[in-house]
Enzyme design. Structure first.
Site, PDB file in Angstrom:
ATOM      1  N   ASP A  95       0.869  -1.177   0.000  1.00  0.00           N
ATOM      2  CA  ASP A  95       0.000   0.000   0.000  1.00  0.00           C
ATOM      3  C   ASP A  95       0.908   1.230   0.000  1.00  0.00           C
ATOM      4  O   ASP A  95       1.518   1.567   1.015  1.00  0.00           O
ATOM      5  CB  ASP A  95      -0.896   0.014   1.240  1.00  0.00           C
ATOM      6  CG  ASP A  95      -1.989  -1.057   1.211  1.00  0.00           C
ATOM      7  OD1 ASP A  95      -1.755  -2.131   0.620  1.00  0.00           O
ATOM      8  OD2 ASP A  95      -3.057  -0.824   1.802  1.00  0.00           O
ATOM      9  N   LYS A 155      -6.907   3.416  -3.474  1.00  0.00           N
ATOM     10  CA  LYS A 155      -7.304   3.439  -2.065  1.00  0.00           C
ATOM     11  C   LYS A 155      -7.514   4.881  -1.620  1.00  0.00           C
ATOM     12  O   LYS A 155      -6.726   5.756  -1.957  1.00  0.00           O
ATOM     13  CB  LYS A 155      -6.211   2.759  -1.237  1.00  0.00           C
ATOM     14  CG  LYS A 155      -6.428   2.737   0.262  1.00  0.00           C
ATOM     15  CD  LYS A 155      -5.291   1.974   0.941  1.00  0.00           C
ATOM     16  CE  LYS A 155      -5.346   2.095   2.457  1.00  0.00           C
ATOM     17  NZ  LYS A 155      -4.216   1.387   3.119  1.00  0.00           N
ATOM     18  N   LYS A 168     -10.265   0.358  -2.476  1.00  0.00           N
ATOM     19  CA  LYS A 168     -10.174   0.153  -1.032  1.00  0.00           C
ATOM     20  C   LYS A 168     -10.464   1.455  -0.297  1.00  0.00           C
ATOM     21  O   LYS A 168      -9.609   2.322  -0.222  1.00  0.00           O
ATOM     22  CB  LYS A 168      -8.777  -0.369  -0.649  1.00  0.00           C
ATOM     23  CG  LYS A 168      -8.599  -0.587   0.860  1.00  0.00           C
ATOM     24  CD  LYS A 168      -7.211  -1.129   1.177  1.00  0.00           C
ATOM     25  CE  LYS A 168      -6.958  -1.186   2.681  1.00  0.00           C
ATOM     26  NZ  LYS A 168      -5.614  -1.715   3.020  1.00  0.00           N
TER      27      LYS A 168
END
Length: 320
Positions: A156, A220, A256
Site C-alpha cells: 500500500d 485506495k 479500497k
C-alpha cells in the site's frame, strides 16, 4: 483481466508520454457534479437489506477486511495476535470467514507472515514513507523492497500529494510505475491518494485515473491518519473511475476505502455502492477491501446477533 501497465494495444498508451499530454488528459476528464455525486451516495445509503441478504453481506464484508494496525507502539506480539484474529475472527464459530489481509508496517511483515501461515490471509504492508510520503524515490523503493523481501503479498503506497497538487503529474506517475516495477509479480499494488488532502472531487477523479494509468492494482482512499478519510461520495467516485477504466481498457482495478468505516451498517452501505456502481464483478475481496481496525468487531457482533437473536457480552470479541 488483471491490472497491469497499459500495453501498446491500448488507446490510452500515449497519455503519459509527456507532462503536457498527461495534464491534457487528466484535465479533460468530465468535471464532477458534487451535488449529484453526494445525492446519489446518500440515496444508495438508504437501501435496506434484511435477513438472509444481510447475513451474506456481513460475511462478505468480513472477508473484505484488511485488518490493520499502523501504530508506533506496534509489537511483534500485537501483530501475531492480529494475524490469529484475521485467520479465525470468531474462535467460537468456525464458519466465520477469514479476513482478506493483515496490514502492517514493513518491519512487522515477518511477524504477520508467521501468524497467517497456511491460511488464505494475505499480508499487506504500507510503504513509500507512509503516511506522508515525504522521502526520496530511492528511499521509498527501499521501503518497498524490504517489505517484499520479508514476505509482503501486497504493498500500500502513498502518492506524493504535494507533487500532485502542484500539477507535477508525471512525477507522481513515474513514482507509481517505479513502485509497481519493484513489486514485480511478488505483490499487488494499492495506491493511496489521501483524498482528504486532495480538496476537490475533480482531483480525486484525476488521481484515480492517474493511478490506474500507472498500473495500480487497487486505488485506495486514505491512510486513516487525517481528519477526512473514506466517505460514501469519494468511494462512489472511485468506483465510477474503475468501472469506466475497465470499459476503456479491459483492465479491472480494485478499490479500497480506508478510515472511518466502523460499523456493519457502514460496511453494507459501501457494498451497495459497489454493486450499484461498479457491479457484481467487484463484490469479491480480490477487487474490494475495507481498510479497518475496529470494523471487524462490529461485524462479528452483528453476525452473532443474526445467529442467536441477541447481542453478545462485552467479552465476545477481542479488543484490537
Amino acid at each position: 483481466m488483471p491490472s497491469s501497465a497499459l500495453t501498446a494495444a491500448h488507446p490510452l498508451k500515449d497519455v503519459a508520454a509527456s507532462d503536457s499530454s498527461l495534464r491534457r488528459f487528466l484535465h479533460g476528464l468530465p468535471g464532477v457534479d458534487a451535488v449529484g455525486l453526494e445525492g446519489r451516495a446518500a440515496s444508495l445509503g438508504t437501501r435496506s437489506i434484511k435477513t438472509t441478504a444481510k447475513a451474506y453481506a456481513i460475511d462478505l464484508a468480513i472477508s473484505m477486511v484488511d485488518l490493520t494496525t499502523l501504530e508506533g507502539a506496534d509489537t511483534p506480539g500485537k501483530v501475531r495476535a492480529l494475524g490469529a484474529k484475521a485467520v479465525q475472527p470468531d474462535p467460537t464459530d468456525r464458519t466465520t470467514p477469514a479476513t482478506a489481509a493483515v496490514c502492517v508496517y514493513p518491519d512487522m511483515v515477518a511477524a504477520a507472515k508467521e501468524a497467517v501461515a497456511g491460511s488464505s490471509v494475505k499480508v499487506a504492508s504500507v510503504a513509500t514513507a507512509f503516511p506522508a510520503g515525504r522521502a526520496a524515490l530511492d528511499v521509498k523503493l527501499a521501503d518497498v523492497r524490504d517489505a517484499i523481501a520479508a514476505g509482503a503479498d501486497e504493498i500500500d503506497m502513498v502518492i506524493d500529494r504535494g507533487a500532485f497538487l502542484s500539477g507535477r503529474y508525471v512525477k507522481v506517475y513515474d513514482e507509481i510505475t517505479a513502485v509497481k516495477e519493484a513489486c514485480g509479480t511478488a505483490a499487488r499494488l494499492k495506491v493511496i491518494f489521501e483524498t482528504g488532502e486532495l480538496s476537490t472531487y475533480d482531483n480525486i477523479r484525476r488521481a484515480s485515473w492517474l493511478g490506474m494509468l500507472a498500473g495500480a492494482d487497487f486505488i485506495k482512499t486514505s491512510t486513516g491518519k487525517v481528519a477526512v478519510n473514506a466517505t460514501p461520495a469519494n468511494t462512489l467516485l472511485m468506483l465510477e473511475a474503475v468501472r469506466d477504466f475497465r470499459a476503456q481498457t479491459g483492465i479491472q482495478v480494485g478499490v479500497k476505502p480506508a478510515g472511518g468505516i466502523r460499523t456493519s451498517k457502514d460496511a453494507i452501505k459501501f457494498l451497495v455502492l459497489v454493486n450499484e456502481t461498479a457491479g457484481e464483478d467487484w463484490l469479491d475481496n480480490h477487487w474490494f477491501r475495507f481498510g479497518a481496525s475496529s470494523l471487524l468487531n462490529d461485524l462479528l457482533m452483528q453476525r452473532q446477533k443474526l445467529a442467536t437473536g441477541r447481542y453478545s457480552g462485552p467479552d465476545y470479541v477481542t479488543v484490537d
